[in-house]
Design a protein around this motif. Structure first.
Motif, PDB file in Angstrom:
ATOM      1  N   PRO A   1       1.011  -1.125  -0.247  1.00 21.48           N
ATOM      2  CA  PRO A   1       0.038   0.092  -0.104  1.00 21.48           C
ATOM      3  C   PRO A   1       0.540   0.945   0.029  1.00 21.48           C
ATOM      4  CG  PRO A   1      -1.071  -1.390   1.495  1.00 21.48           C
ATOM      5  CD  PRO A   1       0.697  -1.883   0.916  1.00 21.48           C
ATOM      6  N   MET A   2       1.040   1.871  -0.918  1.00 23.56           N
ATOM      7  CA  MET A   2       1.611   3.220  -1.133  1.00 23.56           C
ATOM      8  C   MET A   2       0.550   5.073  -1.042  1.00 23.56           C
ATOM      9  SD  MET A   2       3.440   2.197  -5.105  1.00 23.56           S
ATOM     10  CE  MET A   2       4.784   2.991  -4.278  1.00 23.56           C
ATOM     11  N   SER A   3       1.568   5.026   0.629  1.00 24.29           N
ATOM     12  CA  SER A   3       0.427   6.278   1.195  1.00 24.29           C
ATOM     13  C   SER A   3       1.730   7.138   0.806  1.00 24.29           C
ATOM     14  CB  SER A   3       0.434   6.272   2.858  1.00 24.29           C
ATOM     15  OG  SER A   3       1.753   6.375   2.686  1.00 24.29           O
ATOM     16  N   THR A   4       0.829   8.664   0.511  1.00 23.69           N
ATOM     17  CA  THR A   4       1.594   9.431   0.216  1.00 23.69           C
ATOM     18  C   THR A   4       3.233   9.715   0.912  1.00 23.69           C
ATOM     19  OG1 THR A   4      -0.517  10.721  -0.255  1.00 23.69           O
ATOM     20  CG2 THR A   4       1.693  11.786   0.190  1.00 23.69           C
ATOM     21  N   GLU A   5       3.033   9.164   2.424  1.00 17.54           N
ATOM     22  CA  GLU A   5       4.208   9.203   3.349  1.00 17.54           C
ATOM     23  C   GLU A   5       5.029   8.617   2.451  1.00 17.54           C
ATOM     24  OE1 GLU A   5       5.694   8.357   7.584  1.00 17.54           O
ATOM     25  OE2 GLU A   5       3.567   9.026   7.599  1.00 17.54           O
TER      26      GLU A   5
ATOM     27  N   ALA B   1      13.059  -0.932   5.164  1.00 14.61           N
ATOM     28  CA  ALA B   1      12.398  -1.087   6.238  1.00 14.61           C
ATOM     29  C   ALA B   1      11.300   0.071   5.585  1.00 14.61           C
ATOM     30  CB  ALA B   1      13.724   0.320   7.052  1.00 14.61           C
ATOM     31  N   ALA B   2      11.629   0.386   5.083  1.00 13.28           N
ATOM     32  CA  ALA B   2      10.321   1.427   4.171  1.00 13.28           C
ATOM     33  C   ALA B   2       9.421   0.160   3.557  1.00 13.28           C
ATOM     34  CB  ALA B   2      10.620   2.583   3.765  1.00 13.28           C
ATOM     35  N   THR B   3       9.733  -0.410   3.041  1.00  4.00           N
ATOM     36  CA  THR B   3       9.081  -1.107   1.693  1.00  4.00           C
ATOM     37  C   THR B   3       8.221  -2.269   2.827  1.00  4.00           C
ATOM     38  OG1 THR B   3      10.874  -0.536   0.172  1.00  4.00           O
ATOM     39  CG2 THR B   3       8.356  -2.492   0.066  1.00  4.00           C
ATOM     40  N   ALA B   4       9.028  -2.809   3.970  1.00  2.00           N
ATOM     41  CA  ALA B   4       8.805  -4.088   4.732  1.00  2.00           C
ATOM     42  C   ALA B   4       7.500  -2.904   5.267  1.00  2.00           C
ATOM     43  CB  ALA B   4       9.413  -4.927   5.866  1.00  2.00           C
TER      44      ALA B   4
ATOM     45  N   LEU C   1       3.397  -4.500   6.047  1.00  3.79           N
ATOM     46  CA  LEU C   1       3.421  -4.847   6.775  1.00  3.79           C
ATOM     47  C   LEU C   1       1.996  -4.981   7.549  1.00  3.79           C
ATOM     48  CD1 LEU C   1       6.241  -6.234   9.423  1.00  3.79           C
ATOM     49  CD2 LEU C   1       4.304  -7.450   7.961  1.00  3.79           C
ATOM     50  N   GLY C   2       2.263  -3.009   7.651  1.00  6.48           N
ATOM     51  CA  GLY C   2       0.803  -1.937   7.593  1.00  6.48           C
ATOM     52  C   GLY C   2       1.171  -1.484   9.192  1.00  6.48           C
ATOM     53  N   ARG C   3       2.762  -1.544   9.740  1.00  2.00           N
ATOM     54  CA  ARG C   3       3.221  -1.130  10.773  1.00  2.00           C
ATOM     55  C   ARG C   3       4.461  -1.240  10.815  1.00  2.00           C
ATOM     56  NH1 ARG C   3       6.458  -5.681  12.457  1.00  2.00           N
ATOM     57  NH2 ARG C   3       5.372  -7.809  12.165  1.00  2.00           N
TER      58      ARG C   3
END
Length: 135
Positions: A60-64, A94-97, A101-103
């Motif tokens: 999931p690709m949030s703007t952040e 780390a960002a992709t994981a 994971l949604g966390r």
């Protein structure tokens, strides 16, 4: 001799920035998915086709998340030192994981993701042709 096919990714105005795509494509997430979904050639090389990229599951690709990947991708494109590149790849992983994971991903989560990519590569390397005694 390497015979390679190239896939071109086009970005649209207002779409995902090219540096975010660069970071995502250099992530352990993408490596893991492609190691398990792309075709293994006779010599053990991984054959990644446009169809594999179209089916690549993207976290999931949030703007952040996209902004974070874009910053890291821009730094990765300009990096020259191996240590700097490795540090950036770790941050990208780390960002992709975390997105997947949604966390916030733990160090263990990132290590597991990277381990899955390595396991796929190791499995693929078993497909390499063995040298014949006459070579």
């Amino acid at each position: 001799v390497i015979d390679a096919n190239f896939a071109t990714l086009w970005t649209e105005k207002g779409g995902i920035e090219k540096y975010a795509i660069l970071a995502l494509l250099n992530s352990a997430w993408t490596a893991m998915v492609l190691e398990y979904s792309a075709a293994v050639m006779g010599g053990g090389a991984l054959k990644v086709e446009a169809a594999h990229l179209r089916r690549l599951p993207v976290p999931p690709m949030s703007t952040e998340f996209v902004s974070q990947l874009a910053v890291l991708g821009r730094r990765l494109a300009r990096a020259k030192k191996a240590k700097t590149i490795e540090d950036l790849l770790e941050k990208i992983d780390a960002a992709t994981a975390s997105a997947a994971l949604g966390r916030k991903a733990s160090d263990e989560d990132v290590k597991t993701l990277r381990g899955l990519a390595v396991a796929g590569r190791t499995k693929r390397e078993k497909h390499k042709k063995r040298e014949s005694p006459n070579d």
